[in-house]
Motif scaffolding. Structure first.
Motif, PDB file in Angstrom:
ATOM      1  N   ALA A  66      57.096  32.493  -3.429  1.00  0.00           N
ATOM      2  CA  ALA A  66      56.653  33.180  -2.209  1.00  0.00           C
ATOM      3  C   ALA A  66      56.063  32.208  -1.193  1.00  0.00           C
ATOM      4  O   ALA A  66      55.668  32.625  -0.100  1.00  0.00           O
ATOM      5  N   PHE A  67      56.000  30.916  -1.535  1.00  0.00           N
ATOM      6  CA  PHE A  67      55.362  29.943  -0.643  1.00  0.00           C
ATOM      7  C   PHE A  67      55.992  29.947   0.749  1.00  0.00           C
ATOM      8  O   PHE A  67      55.298  29.938   1.764  1.00  0.00           O
ATOM      9  N   GLY A  68      57.314  29.924   0.808  1.00  0.00           N
ATOM     10  CA  GLY A  68      57.987  29.852   2.100  1.00  0.00           C
ATOM     11  C   GLY A  68      57.631  31.028   2.987  1.00  0.00           C
ATOM     12  O   GLY A  68      57.337  30.856   4.182  1.00  0.00           O
ATOM     13  N   ALA A  69      57.625  32.237   2.417  1.00  0.00           N
ATOM     14  CA  ALA A  69      57.298  33.435   3.193  1.00  0.00           C
ATOM     15  C   ALA A  69      55.849  33.425   3.661  1.00  0.00           C
ATOM     16  O   ALA A  69      55.504  34.071   4.653  1.00  0.00           O
ATOM     17  N   ASP A  73      54.178  24.960   2.078  1.00  0.00           N
ATOM     18  CA  ASP A  73      55.203  23.989   1.706  1.00  0.00           C
ATOM     19  C   ASP A  73      54.837  23.354   0.368  1.00  0.00           C
ATOM     20  O   ASP A  73      53.690  23.391  -0.059  1.00  0.00           O
ATOM     21  N   GLY A  74      55.827  22.790  -0.299  1.00  0.00           N
ATOM     22  CA  GLY A  74      55.566  22.061  -1.537  1.00  0.00           C
ATOM     23  C   GLY A  74      55.994  22.775  -2.795  1.00  0.00           C
ATOM     24  O   GLY A  74      55.745  22.285  -3.899  1.00  0.00           O
ATOM     25  N   ALA A  75      56.653  23.930  -2.676  1.00  0.00           N
ATOM     26  CA  ALA A  75      57.048  24.683  -3.863  1.00  0.00           C
ATOM     27  C   ALA A  75      57.959  23.869  -4.768  1.00  0.00           C
ATOM     28  O   ALA A  75      57.852  23.928  -5.995  1.00  0.00           O
ATOM     29  N   LYS A  76      58.853  23.080  -4.146  1.00  0.00           N
ATOM     30  CA  LYS A  76      59.821  22.317  -4.946  1.00  0.00           C
ATOM     31  C   LYS A  76      59.156  21.213  -5.747  1.00  0.00           C
ATOM     32  O   LYS A  76      59.744  20.674  -6.695  1.00  0.00           O
ATOM     33  N   ASP A  77      57.921  20.858  -5.390  1.00  0.00           N
ATOM     34  CA  ASP A  77      57.223  19.792  -6.104  1.00  0.00           C
ATOM     35  C   ASP A  77      56.397  20.303  -7.286  1.00  0.00           C
ATOM     36  O   ASP A  77      55.854  19.511  -8.056  1.00  0.00           O
ATOM     37  N   VAL A  78      56.289  21.621  -7.421  1.00  0.00           N
ATOM     38  CA  VAL A  78      55.529  22.201  -8.533  1.00  0.00           C
ATOM     39  C   VAL A  78      56.424  22.235  -9.764  1.00  0.00           C
ATOM     40  O   VAL A  78      57.543  22.751  -9.718  1.00  0.00           O
ATOM     41  N   GLN A  79      55.956  21.681 -10.855  1.00  0.00           N
ATOM     42  CA  GLN A  79      56.755  21.593 -12.073  1.00  0.00           C
ATOM     43  C   GLN A  79      56.083  22.342 -13.218  1.00  0.00           C
ATOM     44  O   GLN A  79      54.856  22.327 -13.349  1.00  0.00           O
ATOM     45  N   ALA A  80      56.892  23.003 -14.038  1.00  0.00           N
ATOM     46  CA  ALA A  80      56.396  23.640 -15.258  1.00  0.00           C
ATOM     47  C   ALA A  80      56.711  22.719 -16.434  1.00  0.00           C
ATOM     48  O   ALA A  80      57.879  22.446 -16.722  1.00  0.00           O
ATOM     49  N   LEU A 382      51.999  42.599   2.289  1.00  0.00           N
ATOM     50  CA  LEU A 382      51.143  41.474   2.669  1.00  0.00           C
ATOM     51  C   LEU A 382      51.095  40.412   1.572  1.00  0.00           C
ATOM     52  O   LEU A 382      51.094  39.212   1.848  1.00  0.00           O
ATOM     53  N   ALA A 383      51.047  40.868   0.320  1.00  0.00           N
ATOM     54  CA  ALA A 383      50.937  39.949  -0.812  1.00  0.00           C
ATOM     55  C   ALA A 383      52.285  39.442  -1.295  1.00  0.00           C
ATOM     56  O   ALA A 383      52.346  38.629  -2.215  1.00  0.00           O
ATOM     57  N   ARG A 384      53.380  39.923  -0.685  1.00  0.00           N
ATOM     58  CA  ARG A 384      54.744  39.582  -1.125  1.00  0.00           C
ATOM     59  C   ARG A 384      54.939  39.950  -2.590  1.00  0.00           C
ATOM     60  O   ARG A 384      55.580  39.236  -3.361  1.00  0.00           O
ATOM     61  N   ASP A 385      54.350  41.089  -2.986  1.00  0.00           N
ATOM     62  CA  ASP A 385      54.519  41.568  -4.353  1.00  0.00           C
ATOM     63  C   ASP A 385      55.919  42.129  -4.542  1.00  0.00           C
ATOM     64  O   ASP A 385      56.622  42.447  -3.570  1.00  0.00           O
TER      65      ASP A 385
END
Length: 481
Positions: A66-69, A73-80, A382-385
């Motif tokens: 939901a970061f983009g919405a 920025d930076g979602a692609k850098d988050v790793q599991a 609002l929360a992009r649920d």
């Protein structure tokens, strides 16, 4: 061999057993708790607590989508990192289980027998080399996962249950989840969100324990976007390359691991309860009258999952306290259960309170049903649920709330509110007089309550009918009502 007379024996030191001990200890010091270990309760070691820690990591990681919405920025850098997720889950699990054991410190040296206990032909209780003659016994031995022997023998450590799942060193690339009840659904979705390819199998359409077809349709659509769901029985075998072959009537896949979550069985098979005058069903449960925890005519009490009641921690704690209270007094353990409340910590969450769609269907046209969607509600947007739907069940003749079920954001909290209302025998008109803040998820409850009330055969004052409407800024068309 010397036989020691005691007032109460408590077999099992889980949630129910520890709750029973707390009540017995108020009355007498003449008791023993029997448990060979590991100590720390099923909830803390392998159940609700480590699973929720694992789910938290998965849901937080998924939130990056939901970061983009949200203008982030930076979602692609988050790793599991699967091994790290499992490691922190184990760390928290061990801390919680250790806390339970620490809480036993004041009495375990004198009252805990770390042995498996079983009845003997003369009605005494043998534990290791010791023999006890209790006046009353509380059975709180819990349950264990059901696993077909042929699967266990064939697959070895590639087969997982909740007792072994969190000890994996790392996440597999592919997994099959057999059984999509609450446990299978929660862990299956969490694995999918952490990057594992998940295929879930269950022949029942009541996935997640939901019987309402409107909610089941929404659940299948929501969960189906994240993991493949096959509504069929599956068979398992070990392939020559070490992978697991999962086959069903219409297909076959290969996976690295299998999580089996098809139910649990009571730990009663080694107790020799027939020596205490207690017969068990083929499933291993005692035949207890409704609202009673001791077998009639005996001083043997059952508490927790082993009793055959709802397999939930708050129910186990209640049963343990009730059984311990009456066992210490040698009286029949009769009680009234709380309003049923169930929660599945998927995303969106699932919750039900009171009577279910399945049971209320038997009453035919006397039940009003109202529903409302979260997908267009202000707070959810609002929360992009991920949306959801709630269903309210009430008596048409009186508008009394009988039950509710939902797939929704924050369903764990909304479910509690509705359970409280059912406990107080609230009518729908009473609920509509309550304040509904804007923007909140509770506003969607108001729509569903209003829809159910419209089907009821009760009069409502014109002003009250006007006041219960949505606020003008949050009143989109609702296709589910």
């Amino acid at each position: 061999m010397t036989t020691k007379d005691i007032y109460v024996a408590i077999i099992g030191a889980g949630t129910a057993g520890l709750s029973a001990r707390s009540e017995v200890a108020k009355v007498t010091d003449s008791y023993r708790v029997f448990d060979p270990g590991p100590l720390g309760t099923t909830c803390a070691r392998t159940g609700c607590m480590p699973s929720k820690a694992f789910l938290q990591s998965a849901h937080d990681y998924h939130r990056r989508e939901a970061f983009g919405a949200l203008g982030l920025d930076g979602a692609k850098d988050v790793q599991a990192i699967g091994s790290a997720v499992l490691a922190q889950t184990r760390e928290l699990r061990d801390d919680l289980a250790g806390g339970v054991v620490d809480g036993m410190e004041s009495w375990q040296a004198t009252h805990l027998v770390k042995e498996t206990a079983a009845f003997t032909a003369d009605g005494t209780l043998r534990a290791g080399d010791a023999v006890f003659r209790p006046r009353a016994t509380v059975i709180a031995t819990g349950t264990r996962p059901v696993v077909p022997e042929k699967w266990r023998d064939a697959l070895g450590d590639r087969l997982l249950t909740t007792e072994t799942f969190f000890d994996m060193p790392d996440l597999p690339a592919r997994i099959a989840v057999i059984g999509l009840g609450p446990v299978g659904l929660e862990l299956g979705q969490a694995l999918a969100r952490l990057g594992v390819h998940v295929t879930g199998f269950d022949p029942s359409p009541m996935q997640g324990g939901i019987s309402d077809p409107l909610l089941q349709e929404h659940l299948e659509e929501s969960i189906g976007r994240e993991m493949q769901i096959v509504q069929a029985n599956a068979d398992l075998s070990l392939a020559s390359d070490g992978s697991v072959t999962v086959s069903w009537e219409d297909g076959e896949i290969s996976v690295d691991r299998v999580l089996v979550a098809i139910g649990r069985k009571p730990n009663t098979d080694t107790l020799k309860l027939d020596c205490a005058g207690v017969m068990l069903s083929d499933a291993g449960h005692p035949d207890l009258p409704p609202g009673q925890l001791n077998v009639p005519g005996t001083s043997v009490y059952f508490a927790g999952d082993v009793s055959g009641g709802p397999a939930l921690l708050h129910e186990a704690a209640d049963e343990g306290r009730v059984a311990g209270f009456y066992a210490a007094r040698m009286k029949d353990a009769t009680f009234s259960r709380r309003v049923p409340l169930r929660i599945v910590f998927s995303d969106p969450q699932i919750s039900s309170a009171g009577e279910t769609f399945e049971t209320l269907q038997e009453e035919g046209d006397s039940i009003a049903m109202g529903s409302a969607s979260f997908s267009s509600a202000g707070r959810a947007r609002l929360a992009r649920d991920s949306g959801g739907v709630v269903r309210i069940y009430a008596e048409k003749a009186t508008a009394r709330l009988r039950g509710a079920a939902m797939i929704a954001p924050a369903a764990e909290h909304l479910g509690h509110l509705l359970a409280f209302a059912i406990c107080n025998r609230a009518q729908l008109q009473d609920l509509l007089r309550m304040p509904f803040y804007h923007p909140t998820h509770e506003e969607v409850l108001r729509r569903a309550i209003r829809a159910a009330l419209a089907e009821c055969q009760v009069e409502q004052e014109a002003l009250e009918g006007t006041r219960c409407h949505d606020t003008p800024v949050d009143a989109p068309a609702d296709k589910t009502t």
